[in-house]
Design a protein around this motif. Structure first.
Motif, PDB file in Angstrom:
ATOM      1  N   ASP A   1       3.317  17.685   1.602  1.00 41.81           N
ATOM      2  CA  ASP A   1       3.364  17.935   3.041  1.00 41.81           C
ATOM      3  C   ASP A   1       2.989  16.666   3.782  1.00 41.81           C
ATOM      4  N   LEU A   2       3.622  16.467   4.927  1.00 38.70           N
ATOM      5  CA  LEU A   2       3.330  15.321   5.779  1.00 38.70           C
ATOM      6  C   LEU A   2       2.884  15.822   7.142  1.00 38.70           C
ATOM      7  N   ILE A   3       1.734  15.340   7.594  1.00 36.18           N
ATOM      8  CA  ILE A   3       1.217  15.632   8.930  1.00 36.18           C
ATOM      9  C   ILE A   3       1.205  14.327   9.706  1.00 36.18           C
ATOM     10  N   THR A   4       1.699  14.354  10.955  1.00 39.05           N
ATOM     11  CA  THR A   4       1.767  13.128  11.753  1.00 39.05           C
ATOM     12  C   THR A   4       1.099  13.325  13.110  1.00 39.05           C
ATOM     13  N   LEU A   5       1.070  12.255  13.861  1.00 35.03           N
ATOM     14  CA  LEU A   5       0.352  12.183  15.135  1.00 35.03           C
ATOM     15  C   LEU A   5       1.203  12.789  16.250  1.00 35.03           C
ATOM     16  N   THR A   6       1.177  14.116  16.368  1.00 35.35           N
ATOM     17  CA  THR A   6       2.134  14.810  17.240  1.00 35.35           C
ATOM     18  C   THR A   6       2.001  14.453  18.715  1.00 35.35           C
TER      19      THR A   6
ATOM     20  N   ILE B   1      -1.124  16.405   0.192  1.00 35.45           N
ATOM     21  CA  ILE B   1      -0.979  16.448   1.647  1.00 35.45           C
ATOM     22  C   ILE B   1      -1.219  15.031   2.153  1.00 35.45           C
ATOM     23  N   ILE B   2      -0.225  14.474   2.827  1.00 35.28           N
ATOM     24  CA  ILE B   2      -0.362  13.135   3.412  1.00 35.28           C
ATOM     25  C   ILE B   2      -0.610  13.280   4.905  1.00 35.28           C
ATOM     26  N   ILE B   3      -1.682  12.663   5.368  1.00 37.73           N
ATOM     27  CA  ILE B   3      -1.946  12.554   6.805  1.00 37.73           C
ATOM     28  C   ILE B   3      -1.563  11.138   7.200  1.00 37.73           C
ATOM     29  N   ASP B   4      -0.582  10.992   8.067  1.00 39.51           N
ATOM     30  CA  ASP B   4      -0.086   9.661   8.426  1.00 39.51           C
ATOM     31  C   ASP B   4      -0.510   9.303   9.849  1.00 39.51           C
TER      32      ASP B   4
ATOM     33  N   VAL C   1       0.845  -1.193   0.000  1.00 39.12           N
ATOM     34  CA  VAL C   1       0.000   0.000   0.000  1.00 39.12           C
ATOM     35  C   VAL C   1       0.882   1.245   0.000  1.00 39.12           C
ATOM     36  N   CYS C   2       1.886   1.274   0.869  1.00 36.69           N
ATOM     37  CA  CYS C   2       2.789   2.429   0.925  1.00 36.69           C
ATOM     38  C   CYS C   2       3.550   2.590  -0.395  1.00 36.69           C
ATOM     39  N   LYS C   3       3.915   1.467  -0.998  1.00 38.89           N
ATOM     40  CA  LYS C   3       4.616   1.526  -2.290  1.00 38.89           C
ATOM     41  C   LYS C   3       3.719   2.129  -3.358  1.00 38.89           C
TER      42      LYS C   3
ATOM     43  N   GLY D   1       2.197   1.992   8.393  1.00 37.25           N
ATOM     44  CA  GLY D   1       2.887   3.015   7.618  1.00 37.25           C
ATOM     45  C   GLY D   1       4.389   2.974   7.740  1.00 37.25           C
ATOM     46  N   LEU D   2       4.942   1.846   8.160  1.00 37.50           N
ATOM     47  CA  LEU D   2       6.371   1.779   8.449  1.00 37.50           C
ATOM     48  C   LEU D   2       7.253   2.135   7.254  1.00 37.50           C
ATOM     49  N   MET D   3       6.820   1.791   6.055  1.00 42.13           N
ATOM     50  CA  MET D   3       7.646   2.012   4.872  1.00 42.13           C
ATOM     51  C   MET D   3       7.233   3.246   4.079  1.00 42.13           C
ATOM     52  N   LEU D   4       6.308   4.033   4.607  1.00 36.18           N
ATOM     53  CA  LEU D   4       5.810   5.186   3.864  1.00 36.18           C
ATOM     54  C   LEU D   4       6.914   6.182   3.554  1.00 36.18           C
ATOM     55  N   SER D   5       7.745   6.515   4.527  1.00 33.18           N
ATOM     56  CA  SER D   5       8.803   7.500   4.305  1.00 33.18           C
ATOM     57  C   SER D   5       9.763   7.058   3.216  1.00 33.18           C
ATOM     58  N   LYS D   6      10.122   5.791   3.223  1.00 27.43           N
ATOM     59  CA  LYS D   6      11.054   5.278   2.211  1.00 27.43           C
ATOM     60  C   LYS D   6      10.469   5.412   0.812  1.00 27.43           C
ATOM     61  N   PHE D   7       9.208   5.053   0.649  1.00 29.61           N
ATOM     62  CA  PHE D   7       8.618   5.008  -0.683  1.00 29.61           C
ATOM     63  C   PHE D   7       8.196   6.387  -1.197  1.00 29.61           C
TER      64      PHE D   7
END
Length: 553
Positions: free
Chosen positions: A381-386, A358-361, A345-347, A367-373
């Protein structure tokens, strides 16, 4: 002369508040009626207060300006508290308008009476105020907006008694003056420059506003000129990334991996960030992650201008002419095979990600491989669970889509966390937002199975395991989405997912893709998890090969 609510709405509009995310009750009816008096303010109904607060958070992350929430009494504020916690941790400007009983009604302790100020201080430590007089209400509102917008951003809560709202004599106020943030002082800049010039292995840790373009380029110039390593905080509020921008490695979620990242660092420079600590305490493991010999210096605090402060450091180091290393354009190929996995899915996301998305992660373990792909994908833009309080992702997608209507929003959400604020789908459909929600349905709180072992829990039996399992019944997200008016599909193969994502990106509007996948961590040895849960942008090739064998057969 307008009543209090009418004057308040006009004052908020004057101050640049363009959206109010609402979940009103009886005490807020005069404010609801007043919304029609300000054509420039959009009102967005949410079916749960946690959706309203998370949407306001997502809106502010993308605009840098606050939205308002309209919440019903202390109970409504309490329902929205988790996403206000995430906003507080992300230093995001939000203005809460919380209705209250009429001032003369409080003494009767009616069913919904509560101590709203005490509830609010958990997420609004610097500004909680109960208005008492209609004639002063708008001055109170200006103070709330100013507090929210002051550097760094914060949650401000204004409590609005019903009689102050309906009372005559409201006086609209102009926008407050917001002072720009100062730069880091010369002494801090010179101390950091001296430490870097002294030799040894130095690193810069970027957080908050330091993860946007100008600050990233300045940090990359320092890296190119001085050999400094650049890290990003684990859970960025908003991070600009992709081809043409510097690639930055995020500090790992797992403390063990973060310690590996930091073990050779002699000097760690903080820019709108705090020194890394472990997410939780674990028996026999460190909480404070820099090693004992590491010197930690602060270049700029969250109350200072990160980009401007880094520019001063560039000049102090003579790095103005250094060429920053930028991520080259690259995409992974289309995922293949008969078995859909979280990795595939991440690929597929990296394979298809459009320009300016805009990616909401909030995919958690999936989502472990999302950053790599996506490291070399078009800029996004990437928004994460702050703040770590799950249920942020879908509401953030609402706010981001309203803030940036010309940009596609892709929200990657774990199945367990999606159920905290699944009502978001109704608002996404009602507002016809350009959001594609991807729900990873692995029928498990997968990451908690890892944490169960990491905390050293013993004698794990069937009752304990059942608390982390979402089978019986298995959630059917495509059907849930369809019931809320969102076009949805359920997919089980890589081709089905890739085709569904491509279709959603070509046809703007609300979409949900339910990706049926096995738990991303199933079958993996614990010693591999630091490489996975760190969500690193540069996964070492041997680890990538192991991942391919383990989770993408």
């Amino acid at each position: 002369m307008p009543n209090g609510a009418q004057a308040l709405v006009r004052t908020l509009a004057n101050a640049g508040v363009r959206v109010c995310f609402t979940n009103p009750g009886t005490s807020e009816m005069h404010f609801v009626a007043a919304l029609d008096t300000a054509s420039e303010m959009r009102a967005v109904l949410c079916l749960f207060e946690g959706v309203a607060t998370g949407a306001a958070d997502g809106y502010a992350r993308m605009t840098g300006t606050p939205a308002a929430t309209l919440l019903h009494l202390g109970c409504g504020l309490g329902n929205g508290l988790a996403n206000l916690h995430n906003a507080r941790k992300g230093k995001v400007p939000v203005v809460n308008i919380v209705g209250d009983h009429a001032t003369y009604h409080v003494k009767y302790d009616a069913q919904l009476q509560s101590d709203i100020e005490t509830v609010a201080r958990n997420v609004s430590p610097s500004f909680v105020w109960t208005s008492q007089v209609t004639s002063e209400l708008c001055r109170d509102a200006v103070a709330a907006v100013k507090a929210a917008c002051s550097w760094p951003g914060q949650v401000a809560t204004l409590i609005l008694p019903a009689d102050v709202s309906w009372g005559e004599g409201g006086v609209p106020e102009p926008a407050p003056v917001i002072e720009p943030p100062p730069l880091a002082d010369d002494a801090a800049v010179q101390a950091v420059a001296a430490a870097i010039k002294a030799g040894g292995r130095s690193a810069i840790l970027l957080g908050g506003t330091a993860l946007q373009e100008q600050a990233l380029l300045a940090a990359a110039r320092i890296a190119a000129s001085c050999g400094v390593k650049v890290f990003a905080e684990t859970f960025p509020t908003r991070m600009e990334r992709g081809a043409g921008l510097p690639g930055v490695e995020r500090i790992a979620y797992l403390a063990e991996m973060a310690q590996i990242q930091l073990k050779e660092i002699d000097t760690l420079v903080l820019v709108d960030a705090k020194a890394p600590v472990s997410f939780f305490a674990y028996p026999g493991k460190r909480s404070y992650l820099p090693h004992d010999g590491c010197k930690v210096l602060t270049l700029s605090t969250p109350a200072e201008d990160a980009a401007g402060s880094l520019a001063k450091l560039v000049k102090a180091l003579g790095a103005e002419q250094a060429t920053p290393e930028l991520a080259a354009p690259s995409r992974p190929g289309r995922p293949r095979g008969n078995r859909l996995t979280a990795e595939k899915v991440c690929k597929a996301v990296g394979h298809l990600l459009p320009e300016n998305a805009i990616i909401i992660d909030e995919a958690i373990s999936s989502g472990l491989m999302l950053s790599k792909f996506t490291a070399g994908a078009p800029r996004h833009d990437l928004i994460t669970l702050t703040g770590g309080a799950i249920g942020q992702g879908l509401p953030n997608a609402i706010g981001a889509a309203i803030a940036c209507p010309d940009r596609p929003v892709i929200a990657l959400i774990g199945d367990g966390s999606s159920m905290y604020t699944i009502q978001s789908l109704w608002t996404i459909a009602r507002e016809r937002l350009n959001v594609t929600a991807v729900i990873f349905n692995n029928a498990s709180y997968s990451v908690l199975n890892v944490e169960l072992e990491r905390v050293g829990a013993e004698k794990i039996g069937p009752k304990a395991r059942a608390q982390l399992d979402l089978h019986g019944p298995v959630l059917k997200f495509a059907q849930i989405a369809d019931g809320m008016g969102v076009r949805a599909t359920r997919v089980t193969t890589p081709d089905e997912f890739t085709d569904a994502l491509a279709c959603s990106l070509k046809r703007p509007g609300p979409h949900l893709i339910e990706a049926v996948v096995p738990p991303a961590l199933s079958g993996l040895k614990l010693k591999l998890l630091p490489h996975l849960l760190g969500s690193l942008d540069r996964v070492p090739l041997p680890v990538a090969r192991m991942l391919k064998r383990k989770i993408a057969p």
